[in-house]
Enzyme design. Structure first.
Site, PDB file in Angstrom:
ATOM      1  N   SER A   1      -6.439   1.893   6.508  1.00  0.00           N
ATOM      2  CA  SER A   1      -7.428   2.940   6.740  1.00  0.00           C
ATOM      3  C   SER A   1      -8.554   2.366   7.590  1.00  0.00           C
ATOM      4  CB  SER A   1      -7.976   3.438   5.391  1.00  0.00           C
ATOM      5  OG  SER A   1      -8.980   4.403   5.590  1.00  0.00           O
TER       6      SER A   1
ATOM      7  N   ARG B   1       0.828  -1.204   0.000  1.00  0.00           N
ATOM      8  CA  ARG B   1       0.000   0.000   0.000  1.00  0.00           C
ATOM      9  C   ARG B   1       0.860   1.252   0.000  1.00  0.00           C
ATOM     10  NH1 ARG B   1       0.903  -0.173   5.571  1.00  0.00           N
ATOM     11  NH2 ARG B   1       0.472   1.781   6.675  1.00  0.00           N
TER      12      ARG B   1
ATOM     13  N   ARG C   1     -12.829   4.276  14.220  1.00  0.00           N
ATOM     14  CA  ARG C   1     -11.948   5.216  14.924  1.00  0.00           C
ATOM     15  C   ARG C   1     -12.456   5.526  16.329  1.00  0.00           C
ATOM     16  NH1 ARG C   1      -9.746   9.304  10.156  1.00  0.00           N
ATOM     17  NH2 ARG C   1      -9.800   7.652   8.589  1.00  0.00           N
TER      18      ARG C   1
ATOM     19  N   CYS D   1     -11.820   8.502   4.984  1.00  0.00           N
ATOM     20  CA  CYS D   1     -11.302   7.123   5.120  1.00  0.00           C
ATOM     21  C   CYS D   1     -11.260   6.433   3.759  1.00  0.00           C
ATOM     22  CB  CYS D   1     -12.118   6.318   6.116  1.00  0.00           C
ATOM     23  SG  CYS D   1     -13.900   6.405   5.922  1.00  0.00           S
ATOM     24  N   PHE D   2     -10.385   6.939   2.938  1.00  0.00           N
ATOM     25  CA  PHE D   2     -10.418   6.664   1.507  1.00  0.00           C
ATOM     26  C   PHE D   2     -10.528   5.179   1.147  1.00  0.00           C
ATOM     27  CE2 PHE D   2      -7.953   6.732  -2.677  1.00  0.00           C
ATOM     28  CZ  PHE D   2      -9.072   7.063  -3.406  1.00  0.00           C
TER      29      PHE D   2
ATOM     30  N   TYR E   1     -14.880   5.790  10.292  1.00  0.00           N
ATOM     31  CA  TYR E   1     -15.107   6.580  11.504  1.00  0.00           C
ATOM     32  C   TYR E   1     -15.697   5.787  12.657  1.00  0.00           C
ATOM     33  CZ  TYR E   1     -12.837  10.442   9.419  1.00  0.00           C
ATOM     34  OH  TYR E   1     -11.849  11.224   8.895  1.00  0.00           O
TER      35      TYR E   1
ATOM     36  N   ASP F   1      -5.864  11.118  -2.393  1.00  0.00           N
ATOM     37  CA  ASP F   1      -7.213  11.433  -1.910  1.00  0.00           C
ATOM     38  C   ASP F   1      -7.319  12.859  -1.360  1.00  0.00           C
ATOM     39  OD1 ASP F   1      -6.072  11.332   0.674  1.00  0.00           O
ATOM     40  OD2 ASP F   1      -7.912  10.507   1.503  1.00  0.00           O
ATOM     41  N   GLU F   2      -6.428  13.710  -1.757  1.00  0.00           N
ATOM     42  CA  GLU F   2      -6.333  14.981  -1.040  1.00  0.00           C
ATOM     43  C   GLU F   2      -5.683  16.066  -1.884  1.00  0.00           C
ATOM     44  OE1 GLU F   2      -4.271  14.143   2.477  1.00  0.00           O
ATOM     45  OE2 GLU F   2      -4.053  16.209   3.106  1.00  0.00           O
TER      46      GLU F   2
HETATM   47  N1  LIG Z   1      -0.414   5.297   7.459  1.00  0.00           N
HETATM   48  C1  LIG Z   1      -1.193   5.323   6.360  1.00  0.00           C
HETATM   49  C2  LIG Z   1      -1.902   6.482   6.007  1.00  0.00           C
HETATM   50  C3  LIG Z   1      -2.688   6.459   4.873  1.00  0.00           C
HETATM   51  N2  LIG Z   1      -2.761   5.342   4.114  1.00  0.00           N
HETATM   52  C4  LIG Z   1      -3.616   5.285   2.919  1.00  0.00           C
HETATM   53  C5  LIG Z   1      -4.982   4.779   3.309  1.00  0.00           C
HETATM   54  C6  LIG Z   1      -5.838   5.990   3.358  1.00  0.00           C
HETATM   55  O1  LIG Z   1      -7.185   5.705   3.084  1.00  0.00           O
HETATM   56  C7  LIG Z   1      -5.210   6.869   2.304  1.00  0.00           C
HETATM   57  C8  LIG Z   1      -5.471   8.339   2.528  1.00  0.00           C
HETATM   58  O2  LIG Z   1      -4.884   8.763   3.720  1.00  0.00           O
HETATM   59  P1  LIG Z   1      -5.633   9.773   4.697  1.00  0.00           P
HETATM   60  O3  LIG Z   1      -4.626  10.296   5.643  1.00  0.00           O
HETATM   61  O4  LIG Z   1      -6.402  10.774   3.908  1.00  0.00           O
HETATM   62  O5  LIG Z   1      -6.604   8.867   5.552  1.00  0.00           O
HETATM   63  P2  LIG Z   1      -8.084   8.419   5.236  1.00  0.00           P
HETATM   64  O6  LIG Z   1      -8.548   8.965   3.946  1.00  0.00           O
HETATM   65  O7  LIG Z   1      -8.142   6.942   5.353  1.00  0.00           O
HETATM   66  O8  LIG Z   1      -8.912   9.033   6.443  1.00  0.00           O
HETATM   67  P3  LIG Z   1      -9.341  10.539   6.640  1.00  0.00           P
HETATM   68  O9  LIG Z   1     -10.825  10.520   6.647  1.00  0.00           O
HETATM   69  O10 LIG Z   1      -8.784  10.962   7.943  1.00  0.00           O
HETATM   70  O11 LIG Z   1      -8.789  11.331   5.505  1.00  0.00           O
HETATM   71  O12 LIG Z   1      -3.820   6.579   2.377  1.00  0.00           O
HETATM   72  C9  LIG Z   1      -2.048   4.219   4.476  1.00  0.00           C
HETATM   73  O13 LIG Z   1      -2.121   3.221   3.783  1.00  0.00           O
HETATM   74  N3  LIG Z   1      -1.284   4.219   5.594  1.00  0.00           N
HETATM   75 MG   LIG Z   2      -8.507  10.969   3.429  1.00  0.00          MG
HETATM   76 MG   LIG Z   3      -5.453  12.284   2.672  1.00  0.00          MG
END
Ligand SMILES: Nc1ccn([C@H]2C[C@H](O)[C@@H](COP(=O)(O)OP(=O)(O)OP(=O)(O)O)O2)c(=O)n1
Ligand SMILES: [Mg+2]
Ligand SMILES: [Mg+2]
Length: 789
Positions: free
Chosen positions: A382, A301, A388, A348-349, A385, A442-443
DNA sequence: ATCCTCCCCTAC
DNA sequence: TAAGGTAGGGGAGGAT
């Protein structure tokens, strides 16, 4: 003014000695996280256990009258995975009726494992780890409560002590049940499942059995004691191969995606088991897979998110062609009312993407990871919520996540799907806004300063709506006057929300905000601040800029000073060309002999070379980084992990930039040889290329010429310069001759011009490793060899 | 001063 | 099983 340099001088050795005393070489961040989580879980467990024991004490031990005891006296359940009713409800039943509820599986304490039916593959896994304990359907608990009697668990048993026949019968019973309940496939909604399962429970009992055999096995006692397997059996069981989730049918989703939580008695993590792993390591290490690098990256990943930006750059190159976002022109509105920045990030992509197929699970705790097994050292990528709320976070081990929430639903990765959604996401952003800065898959940031006539909140809302409709995944957004505040706003808006922070709200927003919530402030800086009793941005504002400079350096000090006030003057910018390109693997790296190792180095060189070519760049500096098992370090807790390591790295700067595999391979091989380390101790290898130069059309020919010149030069070292640099279109870009060691040390290959291979080496912090490096002169001579085909 | 290397730190 | 990668920012300290 220069006090900063004097303080830094005094801090440098301090830093070293600190890392030397507590751990000779710095630990990897995840090592810290591991121990942090372990500690947290210990606390969590003792809390749960206190809860359980106080309840059962109240009902049983303290009132020895039989009638006063709850029906579950002496029964202690462990709930494996998702059940109907939920683990929480079952816990309630147990505690109210004199039983115990274990948050962790332990064959010492648990008497019954409760779980819903699992597909055969998971069943085998569970069987391997149930230690012979009865595995029983949750209806046993429910029915017992309903009849106020501890019913025999036998009719509810999926297996336990079991013979194959027992298991088979139970499985067929399950499938019979499912067809009776006849809810539509893929329908995993709780209410449906609950109703159907309960309704079919009675009919289940009859097909369940020719009960004679079951009764013979289990009638004797409801209290089934664990059968201890001997060590050999344990080993066999633990090595049982288990099918991955992907193999299971979609309609058995809810059942297949969970497996048993790991034992907490540690018996499977012991080095005794890991030591004679000649054949356990074999399958997913560099030992047996000649194509390890490629296969590994396919599944990683972090590789996926790390390389995403390159793919994005390619795919959206037409959008990014512009020379940037014309910061020369400051839009009039940004002068009068400041900028308007939107930060937008998918919720939470990875989880959101998979849950498009399983909307019924949206409100359940769900996470994404590689498949889940007893060891539980896979990492959560990931968590949604609901998950979490249990404290589950990206980067945690699966077993720690499950300790936080044993009903956690786990899904595997789907990288293609993330890629697709990311494309849709960015297509929408670029459609609506011409100033987009990609942060990750995702950002992104949008600069909408010049969209005077648009209400930012409506605009953001519109974009989020379109994203949700197109991707079926939600995004959250933050709107503010700069990138910092927009990003903080997003965080506060999640999930599926947006937040606008007007200038007058900035101070209030930051006052109580933990400093560690600021982007750029991670564990290390956070700890330093904590040591100074600084926790919130409000507190940080009390510290003078001078003091921050003293403690954190000029730029970081400025950042702290500005960020805690909500100041941020960064501009939204297009992705710029990469400054370095590299690849590394710190997982599954195990070599038996130098051949293994060289093969791996070749694979890695190929990987890096092809990435250079893909990006159309050449590189001059080659840096090889090796992770070497630290002296005394055990086999890592994480399966196939690198564990506790010393880092060694060494770089060579070539006279000409290259993307040539053969050349890179030779250099890498030479550098590696110069480390003089036992290949069996290698736990990670990284290769990065820097000093990148764009490949121009006739560049390759040119490069070839230069190398030929170099070879010529090599035969008469101190000879007059061949002005190769003059011949290059980028001669002025060639940095000055670099010599990081004393002049005489590398003089043997020094040229009068820039045609010099420079080598620098370093072994981070570890004294013995440093001394293991060969004399510089020796290495420099070896550089010459590199150029000999 | 400015540039360079070798890191560490951070974020996804 | 499990897949702990990737790249930029920036500090320290040395060379020029
Ligand atoms: N330590 C990590 C951080 C992130 N990711 C991957 C999975 C996430 O889904 C994606 C995007 O990271 P985000 O920080 O945006 O986290 P999420 O999208 O999952 O959650 P949030 O709703 O906080 O953005 O990157 C990963 O594999 N390992
Ligand atoms: Mg995200
Ligand atoms: Mg992100």
């Amino acid at each position: 003014m220069r006090s900063s340099s004097s303080s830094s001088v005094s801090r440098r050795p301090l830093k070293r000695s600190k890392s030397n005393q507590k751990a000779p070489v710095r630990k990897s961040p995840f090592t810290d996280f591991e121990s942090y989580m372990k500690d947290k879980n210990r606390k969590l467990r003792s809390q749960f256990e206190a809860e359980a024991s106080s309840s059962s004490l109240g009902n049983s031990e303290s009132s020895p009258v039989v009638s006063g005891r709850g029906i579950f006296h002496g029964v202690s359940i462990f709930v494996n995975g998702h059940t109907i009713p939920s683990g929480q409800e079952l816990k309630g039943y147990m505690l109210r009726h004199g039983g115990r509820f274990e948050n962790y599986f332990s064959s010492q304490r648990v008497t019954h494992i409760i779980c819903s039916n699992l597909p055969d593959s998971k069943m085998r896994n569970l069987k391997a780890f149930s230690r012979g304990l009865p595995v029983v359907k949750p209806e046993w608990v429910v029915d017992s409560v309903a009849s106020n009697l501890l019913l025999s668990s036998a009719p509810y048993q999926i297996f336990g002590h079991s013979s194959e026949t027992c298991k088979q019968q139970k499985l067929s019973a399950f499938f019979g049940c499912k067809s009776i309940s006849c809810f539509k496939e893929n329908d995993a909604s709780d209410s449906n499942v609950r109703i159907d399962c309960e309704g079919s429970e009675k009919s289940m009992n009859s097909p369940l059995e020719p009960q004679s055999k079951l009764l013979r096995n289990f009638m004797g006692s409801d209290r089934v004691f664990p059968i201890r397997l001997d060590e050999e059996q344990k080993l066999t069981n633990s090595l049982d191969k288990v099918n991955k989730y992907e193999a299971s049918d979609a309609d058995s989703l809810k059942l297949s995606i969970r497996t048993i939580a790991p034992s907490d008695d540690g018996s499977f993590g012991k080095p005794t088991y890991l030591k004679h792993t000649a054949n356990s390591d074999v399958h997913h290490s560099t030992l047996n897979d000649p194509n390890f690098v490629e296969n590994y990256f396919k599944s990683s990943r972090l590789h996926f998110i790390g390389t995403w930006r390159n793919r994005y750059q390619k795919r959206f190159s037409n959008m990014l062609k512009g020379v940037g976002y014309g910061k020369e022109f400051v839009h009039s509105s940004s002068i009068t009312k400041g900028s308007t920045i939107i930060h937008i990030d998918m919720d939470c992509f990875f989880v959101s993407v998979i849950l498009r197929k399983y909307p019924d699970l949206l409100n359940e705790p769900v996470a994404v990871c590689h498949s889940d097994n007893s060891r539980g050292t896979a990492e959560i990528s990931s968590a949604n919520y609901p998950a979490r709320e249990y404290g589950i976070r990206a980067g945690m081990f699966v077993r720690d996540a499950k300790a936080c929430c044993h009903n956690l639903v786990l899904f595997p990765y789907d990288f293609e799907a993330y890629e697709e959604v990311a494309d849709q996401f960015y297509s929408i952003l670029h459609k609506h806004c011409n100033k987009v800065q990609a942060v990750s898959c995702d950002e992104a940031f949008l600069d909408i300063t010049e969209y005077d006539d648009i209400n930012p909140e409506s605009f953001s809302s519109l974009i989020r709506k379109e994203i949700a409709e197109t991707t079926k995944c939600t995004a959250s957004a933050g709107i503010a006057g700069n990138m910092l505040m927009a990003r903080l706003a997003t965080k506060s808006a999640k999930p599926n929300g947006q937040c606008f922070i007007p200038p007058e709200k900035v101070d209030g927003f930051l006052e109580e905000l933990p400093i560690t919530s600021l982007p750029g402030i991670g564990h290390s800086i956070g700890e330093k601040l904590k040591a100074k009793e600084l926790h919130t941005c409000g507190q940080l504002r009390m510290v003078s800029k001078v003091a921050l400079h003293k403690d954190f350096g000029e730029r970081v000090g400025d950042m702290l000073w500005n960020y805690c006030r909500g100041f941020d003057d960064r501009k939204v910018e297009v992705l710029k060309e990469a400054k370095s390109i590299g690849a590394e693997v710190n997982w599954g790296v195990r070599f038996q002999d130098i051949m293994d190792c060289e093969h791996f180095l070749i694979q890695l060189s190929k990987e890096v070379s092809s990435r250079l070519k893909e990006c159309g760049v050449l590189a001059r500096t080659v840096n090889l980084k090796i992770k070497r098992r630290r002296k005394g370090a055990k086999e890592p807790e994480k399966y196939m992990g690198c564990g506790d390591c010393d880092n060694m790295s060494r770089s060579i700067t070539l006279p000409v930039p290259t993307d040539d595999v053969a050349l890179i391979q030779r250099i890498v091989k030479q550098i590696f040889a110069s480390f003089h380390i036992n290949v069996r101790e290698v736990r990670g290898v990284g290769l990065q290329m820097s000093r990148l130069e764009r490949m121009e059309l006739n560049r390759r020919v040119h490069q070839h010429n230069v190398l030929e010149s170099w070879f010529l030069l090599h035969s008469k070292i101190e000879d007059e310069p061949v002005r190769v640099c003059n011949a290059t279109d980028g001669a002025e870009n060639v940095p000055r001759l670099q010599r990081s060691l004393s002049p005489n040390e590398n003089s043997c290959i020094e040229k009068a011009n820039s045609l010099t291979a420079v080598r620098t080496a370093r072994c981070s912090t570890d004294e013995s490793a440093r001394s293991a490096l060969p004399p510089v002169s020796q290495l420099d001579m070896s550089i010459i060899k590199i150029f000999q085909p």
